[in-house]
Design a protein around this motif. Structure first.
Motif, PDB file in Angstrom:
ATOM      1  N   ALA A 206       0.838  -1.202   0.000  1.00  0.00           N
ATOM      2  CA  ALA A 206       0.000   0.000   0.000  1.00  0.00           C
ATOM      3  C   ALA A 206       0.871   1.250   0.000  1.00  0.00           C
ATOM      4  CB  ALA A 206      -0.895  -0.011   1.227  1.00  0.00           C
ATOM      5  N   LYS A 207       0.440   2.256  -0.766  1.00  0.00           N
ATOM      6  CA  LYS A 207       1.143   3.551  -0.741  1.00  0.00           C
ATOM      7  C   LYS A 207       0.629   4.375   0.432  1.00  0.00           C
ATOM      8  CE  LYS A 207       2.722   4.127  -5.427  1.00  0.00           C
ATOM      9  NZ  LYS A 207       2.012   3.150  -6.297  1.00  0.00           N
ATOM     10  N   HIS A 208      -0.656   4.186   0.733  1.00  0.00           N
ATOM     11  CA  HIS A 208      -1.258   4.865   1.886  1.00  0.00           C
ATOM     12  C   HIS A 208      -1.734   3.799   2.847  1.00  0.00           C
ATOM     13  CE1 HIS A 208      -1.541   8.119  -1.043  1.00  0.00           C
ATOM     14  NE2 HIS A 208      -2.150   7.250  -1.821  1.00  0.00           N
ATOM     15  N   SER A 209      -1.421   3.989   4.105  1.00  0.00           N
ATOM     16  CA  SER A 209      -1.862   3.015   5.094  1.00  0.00           C
ATOM     17  C   SER A 209      -2.059   3.738   6.421  1.00  0.00           C
ATOM     18  CB  SER A 209      -0.798   1.912   5.206  1.00  0.00           C
ATOM     19  OG  SER A 209      -1.241   0.884   6.050  1.00  0.00           O
ATOM     20  N   LYS A 210      -2.735   3.068   7.351  1.00  0.00           N
ATOM     21  CA  LYS A 210      -2.948   3.706   8.656  1.00  0.00           C
ATOM     22  C   LYS A 210      -3.193   2.643   9.709  1.00  0.00           C
ATOM     23  CE  LYS A 210      -7.949   4.377   7.948  1.00  0.00           C
ATOM     24  NZ  LYS A 210      -8.539   3.287   8.674  1.00  0.00           N
ATOM     25  N   PHE A 211      -3.140   3.078  10.953  1.00  0.00           N
ATOM     26  CA  PHE A 211      -3.482   2.189  12.066  1.00  0.00           C
ATOM     27  C   PHE A 211      -4.902   2.481  12.537  1.00  0.00           C
ATOM     28  CE2 PHE A 211       1.183   2.014  12.339  1.00  0.00           C
ATOM     29  CZ  PHE A 211       1.353   0.646  12.413  1.00  0.00           C
ATOM     30  N   ASP A 212      -5.543   1.456  13.086  1.00  0.00           N
ATOM     31  CA  ASP A 212      -6.901   1.606  13.620  1.00  0.00           C
ATOM     32  C   ASP A 212      -6.977   0.991  15.003  1.00  0.00           C
ATOM     33  OD1 ASP A 212      -8.580   2.475  11.093  1.00  0.00           O
ATOM     34  OD2 ASP A 212      -7.204   0.909  10.433  1.00  0.00           O
ATOM     35  N   ARG A 213      -7.983   1.397  15.723  1.00  0.00           N
ATOM     36  CA  ARG A 213      -8.209   0.792  17.037  1.00  0.00           C
ATOM     37  C   ARG A 213      -9.248  -0.317  16.923  1.00  0.00           C
ATOM     38  NH1 ARG A 213      -8.240   5.670  21.554  1.00  0.00           N
ATOM     39  NH2 ARG A 213      -6.102   6.361  21.107  1.00  0.00           N
ATOM     40  N   LYS A 214      -8.913  -1.458  17.468  1.00  0.00           N
ATOM     41  CA  LYS A 214      -9.844  -2.588  17.502  1.00  0.00           C
ATOM     42  C   LYS A 214     -10.269  -2.725  18.965  1.00  0.00           C
ATOM     43  CE  LYS A 214      -9.841  -7.555  16.420  1.00  0.00           C
ATOM     44  NZ  LYS A 214      -9.024  -8.681  15.934  1.00  0.00           N
ATOM     45  N   ASN A 215     -11.506  -2.391  19.241  1.00  0.00           N
ATOM     46  CA  ASN A 215     -11.949  -2.286  20.633  1.00  0.00           C
ATOM     47  C   ASN A 215     -12.550  -3.576  21.188  1.00  0.00           C
ATOM     48  OD1 ASN A 215     -11.744   0.820  21.047  1.00  0.00           O
ATOM     49  ND2 ASN A 215     -12.746   0.537  19.059  1.00  0.00           N
ATOM     50  N   TYR A 216     -12.003  -4.041  22.276  1.00  0.00           N
ATOM     51  CA  TYR A 216     -12.616  -5.140  23.013  1.00  0.00           C
ATOM     52  C   TYR A 216     -12.001  -5.171  24.396  1.00  0.00           C
ATOM     53  CZ  TYR A 216      -8.444  -8.067  22.015  1.00  0.00           C
ATOM     54  OH  TYR A 216      -7.175  -8.578  21.931  1.00  0.00           O
ATOM     55  N   PHE A 217     -12.666  -5.854  25.304  1.00  0.00           N
ATOM     56  CA  PHE A 217     -12.135  -5.924  26.656  1.00  0.00           C
ATOM     57  C   PHE A 217     -11.571  -7.299  26.976  1.00  0.00           C
ATOM     58  CE2 PHE A 217     -12.564  -7.452  30.948  1.00  0.00           C
ATOM     59  CZ  PHE A 217     -11.717  -6.579  31.603  1.00  0.00           C
ATOM     60  N   TYR A 218     -10.400  -7.297  27.559  1.00  0.00           N
ATOM     61  CA  TYR A 218      -9.817  -8.513  28.100  1.00  0.00           C
ATOM     62  C   TYR A 218      -8.722  -8.070  29.072  1.00  0.00           C
ATOM     63  CZ  TYR A 218      -9.179 -13.555  28.046  1.00  0.00           C
ATOM     64  OH  TYR A 218      -9.166 -14.873  28.397  1.00  0.00           O
ATOM     65  N   PRO A 219      -8.533  -8.780  30.184  1.00  0.00           N
ATOM     66  CA  PRO A 219      -7.568  -8.297  31.193  1.00  0.00           C
ATOM     67  C   PRO A 219      -6.144  -8.087  30.651  1.00  0.00           C
ATOM     68  CG  PRO A 219      -8.889 -10.087  32.083  1.00  0.00           C
ATOM     69  CD  PRO A 219      -9.249  -9.983  30.638  1.00  0.00           C
ATOM     70  N   ASP A 220      -5.769  -8.862  29.609  1.00  0.00           N
ATOM     71  CA  ASP A 220      -4.397  -8.701  29.096  1.00  0.00           C
ATOM     72  C   ASP A 220      -4.273  -7.541  28.101  1.00  0.00           C
ATOM     73  OD1 ASP A 220      -5.486  -9.657  26.748  1.00  0.00           O
ATOM     74  OD2 ASP A 220      -4.509 -11.611  26.831  1.00  0.00           O
ATOM     75  N   LEU A 221      -5.377  -6.822  27.914  1.00  0.00           N
ATOM     76  CA  LEU A 221      -5.389  -5.684  26.981  1.00  0.00           C
ATOM     77  C   LEU A 221      -5.769  -4.435  27.777  1.00  0.00           C
ATOM     78  CD1 LEU A 221      -5.164  -5.016  23.874  1.00  0.00           C
ATOM     79  CD2 LEU A 221      -7.649  -5.152  23.836  1.00  0.00           C
ATOM     80  N   SER A 222      -4.770  -3.822  28.385  1.00  0.00           N
ATOM     81  CA  SER A 222      -5.091  -2.786  29.376  1.00  0.00           C
ATOM     82  C   SER A 222      -5.725  -1.537  28.769  1.00  0.00           C
ATOM     83  CB  SER A 222      -3.827  -2.406  30.145  1.00  0.00           C
ATOM     84  OG  SER A 222      -2.831  -2.027  29.222  1.00  0.00           O
ATOM     85  N   LYS A 223      -5.416  -1.219  27.521  1.00  0.00           N
ATOM     86  CA  LYS A 223      -5.984  -0.010  26.914  1.00  0.00           C
ATOM     87  C   LYS A 223      -7.467  -0.172  26.586  1.00  0.00           C
ATOM     88  CE  LYS A 223      -3.283   0.485  23.174  1.00  0.00           C
ATOM     89  NZ  LYS A 223      -2.422  -0.719  23.216  1.00  0.00           N
ATOM     90  N   GLY A 224      -7.926  -1.404  26.493  1.00  0.00           N
ATOM     91  CA  GLY A 224      -9.301  -1.638  26.063  1.00  0.00           C
ATOM     92  C   GLY A 224      -9.406  -1.670  24.549  1.00  0.00           C
ATOM     93  N   TYR A 225      -8.290  -1.536  23.864  1.00  0.00           N
ATOM     94  CA  TYR A 225      -8.263  -1.679  22.404  1.00  0.00           C
ATOM     95  C   TYR A 225      -6.871  -2.120  21.978  1.00  0.00           C
ATOM     96  CZ  TYR A 225      -6.037   2.946  22.622  1.00  0.00           C
ATOM     97  OH  TYR A 225      -5.213   3.985  22.930  1.00  0.00           O
ATOM     98  N   GLN A 226      -6.837  -2.778  20.824  1.00  0.00           N
ATOM     99  CA  GLN A 226      -5.561  -3.180  20.245  1.00  0.00           C
ATOM    100  C   GLN A 226      -5.309  -2.264  19.069  1.00  0.00           C
ATOM    101  OE1 GLN A 226      -5.789  -6.654  17.719  1.00  0.00           O
ATOM    102  NE2 GLN A 226      -3.715  -7.335  18.224  1.00  0.00           N
ATOM    103  N   ILE A 227      -4.089  -1.764  18.924  1.00  0.00           N
ATOM    104  CA  ILE A 227      -3.788  -0.990  17.719  1.00  0.00           C
ATOM    105  C   ILE A 227      -3.494  -1.989  16.614  1.00  0.00           C
ATOM    106  CG2 ILE A 227      -2.387   0.790  16.625  1.00  0.00           C
ATOM    107  CD1 ILE A 227      -1.787   1.941  19.372  1.00  0.00           C
ATOM    108  N   SER A 228      -4.315  -1.922  15.557  1.00  0.00           N
ATOM    109  CA  SER A 228      -4.233  -2.881  14.465  1.00  0.00           C
ATOM    110  C   SER A 228      -4.453  -2.122  13.160  1.00  0.00           C
ATOM    111  CB  SER A 228      -5.297  -3.958  14.685  1.00  0.00           C
ATOM    112  OG  SER A 228      -5.272  -4.911  13.655  1.00  0.00           O
ATOM    113  N   GLN A 229      -4.768  -2.831  12.094  1.00  0.00           N
ATOM    114  CA  GLN A 229      -5.089  -2.158  10.838  1.00  0.00           C
ATOM    115  C   GLN A 229      -6.394  -2.720  10.321  1.00  0.00           C
ATOM    116  OE1 GLN A 229      -1.085  -2.655   8.634  1.00  0.00           O
ATOM    117  NE2 GLN A 229      -1.664  -0.505   8.424  1.00  0.00           N
ATOM    118  N   TYR A 230      -7.289  -1.842   9.882  1.00  0.00           N
ATOM    119  CA  TYR A 230      -8.602  -2.292   9.449  1.00  0.00           C
ATOM    120  C   TYR A 230      -8.731  -2.314   7.927  1.00  0.00           C
ATOM    121  CZ  TYR A 230     -13.688  -2.511   9.070  1.00  0.00           C
ATOM    122  OH  TYR A 230     -14.963  -2.858   8.739  1.00  0.00           O
TER     123      TYR A 230
END
Ligand code: ZN
Ligand code: MN
Length: 443
Positions: free
Chosen positions: A77-101
């Motif tokens: 990709a020439k253009h790309s970005k990061f996205d937030r994937k929101n879910y709750f689990y104790p090992d995911l302290s932010k409440g979201y994973q930074i991923s790509q959608y």
């Protein structure tokens, strides 16, 4: 005679997560190494998800993700970005994973299997790993602790098209993917250690033109040994449900190796369930031609290319070429030795045979030593018989049990002795001579 008709066609797709072995984590400067490390020692406000901490992407990880994409014949990709994937689990302290959608770094690739089957690669994207829940008993109480050392470690997700129709193809694909990643040098891709993790999407169809209206995701396959077992079990389970006139539930199941079964975990979530939205703390990424060309130039020779080259250039058969491209270490060893050996005209076949037949332990003798031993023996036409006899007698003394076995009639054990002697001589003795001398001395 009854005609056996295969009623259902397996439709299988894979999702593979690969942990990159960068020095630092994906969005902070913490040490990314986490295997057997004191819990919560490689952490900071960013990877602990504390308020106000800002992520900064790891450029090396992005490059390596793109390198994997290129190796899997993807477009970048020439253009790309990061996205937030929101879910709750104790090992995911932010409440979201930074991923790509919707704008993955790499997309639309393919791998061709040896039987000609084309496996499409839907996408290859960059994300971060989560922490790890550790279940323990402390003072007689069952507790769950969280270790954030793994939180924020760079993770590459590879998604295939549902192009697999056979379990064997899944196995071949995974092995060749693992090899490619190891040759790229970006990850250990070790299933047992969790640096390569597999999720399998499976369903059964009775119409080859149409995808079924359900799919089951199977997780928790932690070793190559269980890939085939888990898939076979799950397809059998689905066959029985379909035979009953029902449709399998769309869900996520976990494979349990101790009972060789898949167990229902939860209903399968949809992309919408995660409320993806663009990560506001990281600007979108733009890659120009010069940057992308530079990444392409970094691509090392891949195992398949090396294998073809070895067969063509040196006339090796499939087996030898396969052996020499099993790991990047062995193929590098071989190529270095061949290069060093050209001056003294050492036949690459000699080197290949020494390695393949385990006549030398290549982890203990470096290519320089090997080549100098070989050229010496070439000059001297090998060790003298007297020298070989000395070595044989030493091997006999070290292996009295084997000698006794031979003398009691189990003559096949002679192979053990020959192997030992060849190893001791580090390839400097002629195998035929060794063979006849051993037989002589055993009389
Ligand atoms: Zn950190
Ligand atoms: Mn993922």
């Amino acid at each position: 005679m009854m005609l056996q008709v295969k009623k259902y066609i397996p439709i299988i797709g894979l999702e593979i997560h690969v942990e990159l072995k960068t020095k630092s984590k994906m969005f902070c400067a913490c040490d990314a190494h986490h295997f057997r490390v004191e819990p919560n020692t490689h952490t900071c406000p960013v990877c602990l998800g504390l308020p106000g901490a800002l992520p900064v992407p790891n450029a090396k990880a992005v490059e390596w993700c793109q390198l994997i994409g290129i190796a899997l014949n993807c477009s970048l990709a020439k253009h790309s970005k990061f996205d937030r994937k929101n879910y709750f689990y104790p090992d995911l302290s932010k409440g979201y994973q930074i991923s790509q959608y919707d704008q993955p770094l790499c997309f639309k690739g393919e791998i061709i299997l040896t039987n000609g089957t084309k496996i499409g690669i839907t996408r290859v994207h960059m994300e971060e790993d989560t922490g790890k829940n550790v279940h323990k008993t402390i003072d007689g109480k069952k507790v769950t602790l969280v270790d954030f050392n793994r939180s924020g470690v760079p993770l590459v997700e590879i998604v295939t098209e549902p192009d697999f129709r056979k379990v064997e193809d899944v196995d071949e694909f995974l092995k060749s993917l693992q090899k490619i990643i190891r040759f790229l040098g970006v990850s250990d891709a070790d299933m047992e250690k969790g640096s390569m993790r597999l999720e399998v999407n499976m369903s059964l169809s009775n119409d080859p033109q149409k995808l079924p209206n359900y799919k089951v995701e199977v997780k928790n396959i932690n070793s190559f040994r269980f890939v085939q077992k888990a898939i076979t079990y799950e397809l059998k389970r689905q066959t029985e449900i379909l035979d009953d006139g029902k449709t399998p539930v769309q869900e996520t199941r976990g494979y349990q190796e101790d009972v060789d079964k898949t167990i229902s975990q939860r209903s399968k979530e949809d992309a919408q369930d995660y409320r993806y939205f663009p990560e506001p703390d990281i600007p979108p990424m733009e890659f120009d031609e010069i940057y992308l060309q530079n990444i392409k130039n970094q691509l090392p020779e891949l195992p398949q290319t090396k294998l073809n080259k070895f067969q063509k250039e040196y006339g090796f058969d499939q087996q030898v070429a396969q052996f020499l491209t099993e790991t990047p270490e062995i193929s590098e060893y071989f190529e270095t030795a061949v290069k060093l050996g050209t001056k003294s005209k050492i036949d690459p076949k000699t080197i290949a045979n020494l390695l393949k037949n385990k006549r030398i332990d290549w982890q203990k003798i470096n290519p320089q030593q090997l080549v100098s031993n070989l050229s010496q023996s070439q000059n001297q036409k090998g060790l003298s018989d007297a020298e070989i006899v000395k070595i044989i007698q030493k091997v006999f003394a070290d292996n009295t049990d084997v000698v006794t076995k031979y003398k009691s009639g189990k003559t096949a054990v002679i192979g053990v002795l020959i192997g030992q002697v060849m190893r001791e001589t580090r390839g400097m003795a002629n195998a035929k001579t060794v063979n006849s001398l051993i037989i002589e001395l055993l009389k």
